[in-house]
Design a protein around this motif. Structure first.
Motif, short mmCIF file in Angstrom:
data_model
loop_
_atom_site.label_atom_id
_atom_site.label_comp_id
_atom_site.label_asym_id
_atom_site.label_seq_id
_atom_site.Cartn_x
_atom_site.Cartn_y
_atom_site.Cartn_z
N ASP A 45 34.03 4.20 -29.03
CA ASP A 45 34.14 5.50 -28.37
C ASP A 45 35.62 5.75 -28.09
O ASP A 45 36.25 5.01 -27.32
CB ASP A 45 33.33 5.43 -27.06
N SER A 46 36.18 6.78 -28.70
CA SER A 46 37.62 7.00 -28.59
C SER A 46 38.07 7.35 -27.16
O SER A 46 39.26 7.27 -26.86
CB SER A 46 38.05 8.12 -29.54
N LYS A 47 37.11 7.74 -26.30
CA LYS A 47 37.52 8.14 -24.94
C LYS A 47 37.65 6.95 -23.99
O LYS A 47 38.09 7.10 -22.85
CB LYS A 47 36.48 9.12 -24.37
N VAL A 48 37.23 5.76 -24.46
CA VAL A 48 37.18 4.59 -23.58
C VAL A 48 38.21 3.54 -24.01
O VAL A 48 38.48 3.38 -25.20
CB VAL A 48 35.76 3.97 -23.64
N LEU A 255 54.41 0.72 -23.52
CA LEU A 255 54.03 0.63 -24.93
C LEU A 255 52.56 0.22 -25.06
O LEU A 255 51.88 0.59 -26.01
CB LEU A 255 54.95 -0.36 -25.65
N GLY A 256 52.09 -0.54 -24.07
CA GLY A 256 50.66 -0.90 -24.04
C GLY A 256 49.80 0.35 -24.01
O GLY A 256 48.79 0.45 -24.73
N GLN A 257 50.18 1.34 -23.19
CA GLN A 257 49.44 2.61 -23.16
C GLN A 257 49.47 3.29 -24.53
O GLN A 257 48.45 3.76 -25.02
CB GLN A 257 50.08 3.57 -22.14
N VAL A 258 50.63 3.32 -25.15
CA VAL A 258 50.77 3.99 -26.45
C VAL A 258 49.93 3.29 -27.52
O VAL A 258 49.40 3.92 -28.43
CB VAL A 258 52.27 4.05 -26.86
N LEU A 290 45.53 -1.58 -11.16
CA LEU A 290 46.73 -1.12 -11.89
C LEU A 290 46.42 -0.95 -13.38
O LEU A 290 46.88 0.00 -14.02
CB LEU A 290 47.86 -2.13 -11.72
N MET A 291 45.65 -1.89 -13.91
CA MET A 291 45.25 -1.79 -15.33
C MET A 291 44.42 -0.53 -15.55
O MET A 291 44.65 0.23 -16.51
CB MET A 291 44.45 -3.03 -15.73
N ALA A 292 43.47 -0.28 -14.64
CA ALA A 292 42.62 0.91 -14.77
C ALA A 292 43.49 2.17 -14.70
O ALA A 292 43.27 3.13 -15.45
CB ALA A 292 41.56 0.91 -13.67
N ASP A 293 44.48 2.15 -13.84
CA ASP A 293 45.35 3.31 -13.69
C ASP A 293 46.17 3.56 -14.96
O ASP A 293 46.33 4.70 -15.41
CB ASP A 293 46.27 3.08 -12.48
N LEU A 294 46.67 2.47 -15.55
CA LEU A 294 47.43 2.60 -16.81
C LEU A 294 46.58 3.28 -17.88
O LEU A 294 47.03 4.17 -18.60
CB LEU A 294 47.80 1.21 -17.33
N ILE A 295 45.32 2.82 -17.97
CA ILE A 295 44.42 3.35 -19.00
C ILE A 295 44.08 4.81 -18.70
O ILE A 295 44.10 5.68 -19.58
CB ILE A 295 43.13 2.48 -19.08
N GLY A 299 44.87 8.82 -20.59
CA GLY A 299 43.84 9.80 -20.94
C GLY A 299 42.52 9.20 -21.36
O GLY A 299 41.68 9.89 -21.95
N LYS A 300 42.31 7.90 -21.07
CA LYS A 300 41.06 7.23 -21.46
C LYS A 300 40.30 6.79 -20.22
O LYS A 300 40.88 6.63 -19.14
CB LYS A 300 41.36 5.98 -22.30
N THR A 301 39.01 6.54 -20.39
CA THR A 301 38.20 6.01 -19.29
C THR A 301 38.34 4.49 -19.27
O THR A 301 38.03 3.82 -20.26
CB THR A 301 36.71 6.37 -19.47
N PRO A 302 38.79 3.90 -18.12
CA PRO A 302 38.92 2.44 -18.07
C PRO A 302 37.58 1.77 -17.84
O PRO A 302 36.83 2.16 -16.95
CB PRO A 302 39.82 2.21 -16.84
#
Ligand code: SF4
Length: 316
Positions: A45-48, A255-258, A290-295, A299-302
Motif C-alpha cells: 500500500d503506497s500510503k503506508v 534522506l530516510g524520508q526521501v 519520532l519515527m512515526a513523525d518522520l513517516i 506524507g505516509k501513514t506510520p
C-alpha cells in the motif's frame, strides 16, 4: 540492450538481468524513483510506511575478524574487551519491552571464548523472561560458533532455534563481491559461505534478512544521489524481495524520508543503540513517536510492525 527496452521491461513487470541493471545506472534519478515505486506498489500500500521497535544489543566487542571499516571491535587480549552479563542484557530488553518493542538484535564480534552454550543459555533465559522475537547473530558469528565447536552450520542453527532463535539478520554481508570483501574485510567469511549459511537457515525454516553496504570502493565517498539510485535499482532488480528498508541510520533521517519515494516500504528499526556505529558519531536512535513523525511528515501513514512484517499498531 538499449535503455528504453530496459524501461519497458520494468514497466511490464518483467525480471531484469545484470546487464539491464548496469544500464539502469545511466538513467536519471527521478525515472528510477518512478520505476522503483511502480515495483514497490505491486507489493505494498503506497500510503503506508512501516517500522519495527527493536533494540540492538552488542553483547561482546571481542572479535578476531578485524574488518578495516570497524571501530568497534577489540582483540581477545585487549583490556577494553567485554561480554555483557545477563543483568546488563536483561535490563536492556526490559527497557525495550517497556517501550512497546518486540525485536532483539543481539550481534557482536566473533568472540572465540564464547561456546554455543553461551548462546543457547542466553536465548532460553530471554525467551522465558520476555515476549520478544530474537532476530540475532549474523552469518560470521554462526560460522565462528561452528568452527569453534568443530561442527556443521546445521547443527549450530538447529541448537539455536531450539533455544529460541527466531530469525537471522543479514549483517556481515556487506557487499557479496569477494573482490571488495578482500579489501574491506579480508578476515571475514567470503560471499559463498555467507550465502551457504543463509541457504541452510532457509532450509531449516528460519527467515533471514540481508544487508547491503555499498560505496566502500568509491573515490570520493558515495553521495545521497548514489544512495537513492542504488536503493531504487535494488527495488527494481530484487523482484523476489518484498520488503526493502530505507537506510535512515547511515543516511540520516531526512534522506530516510526521501527513501520512501525511491523503493523503500519500511524504515527499519528505531534501534535504541548501535555500538558499531557509535564510534563514528552517527546518531543511532529514534523513539517510536519520532519515527512515526518522520513517516507522517513524508506524507505516509506510520505503522509499527513486528519482525515478520505483521502490522501491530497504526499511528494516527
Ligand atoms: S564488523 Fe563485526 S566482524 Fe568485522 S571486526 Fe567489527 S565486530 Fe568483527
Amino acid at each position: 540492450m538499449e535503455k528504453s527496452a530496459v524501461l519497458r521491461k520494468v514497466e511490464k513487470g518483467e525480471r531484469l538481468d545484470v546487464r539491464d541493471g548496469v544500464a539502469l545506472f545511466s538513467e536519471d534519478l527521478l525515472t528510477l524513483g518512478r520505476l522503483a515505486e511502480l515495483r514497490k506498489n505491486a507489493w505494498h500500500d503506497s500510503k503506508v510506511a512501516t517500522f519495527v521497535v527493536d533494540r540492538n544489543i552488542s553483547y561482546t566487542n571481542v572479535c578476531t575478524v578485524r574488518c578495516r571499516f570497524c571501530a568497534f571491535y577489540r582483540s581477545p587480549r585487549s583490556p577494553e574487551g567485554y561480554v555483557l552479563s545477563w543483568d546488563e542484557i536483561s535490563e536492556k530488553i526490559q527497557a525495550l519491552v517497556d517501550g512497546g518493542g518486540t525485536q532483539v538484535l543481539l550481534q557482536g564480534g566473533v568472540n572465540p571464548a564464547l561456546s554455543i552454550s553461551f548462546y543457547t543459555d542466553l536465548f532460553r533465559r530471554i525467551k522465558s523472561a520476555f515476549p520478544v522475537h530474537i532476530h540475532s547473530l549474523s552469518a560470521p558469528e554462526i560460522d565462528g560458533i561452528a568452527r569453534l565447536e568443530k561442527t556443521t552450520v546445521e547443527v549450530v542453527l538447529q541448537a539455536l532455534v531450539e533455544a529460541g532463535l527466531d530469525s537471522l539478520p543479514g549483517g556481515g554481508a556487506e557487499i557479496l563481491v569477494d573482490r571488495v570483501r578482500n579489501i574491506i574485510s579480508p578476515g571475514k567469511i567470503g560471499s559463498d559461505r555467507w550465502l551457504e549459511i543463509h541457504e541452510k537457515a532457509h532450509r531449516l525454516g528460519i527467515s533471514t534478512t540481508a544487508t547491503m553496504m555499498y560505496g566502500s570502493a568509491h573515490i570520493p565517498p558515495a553521495t545521497g544521489m548514489d544512495y537513492l539510485k542504488t536503493l531504487a535499482i535494488s527495488r527494481i532488480m530484487l523482484d523476489n524481495i518484498p520488503n526493502i528498508q530505507g537506510g535512515w541510520l547511515t543516511e540520516g533521517e531526512k534522506l530516510g524520508q526521501v527513501s520512501l519515494f525511491f523503493g523503500a516500504n519500511d524504515m527499519g528499526g528505531v534501534i535504541s543503540e548501535d555500538k558499531v556505529l557509535e564510534p563514528t558519531r552517527i546518531v543511532c536512535t529514534l523513539t517510536p513517536s519520532l519515527m512515526a513523525d518522520l513517516i507522517r511528515r513524508a506524507g505516509k501513514t506510520p505503522v509499527q510492525r513486528n519482525t515478520r512484517y505483521e502490522r501491530i499498531k497504526t499511528f494516527s
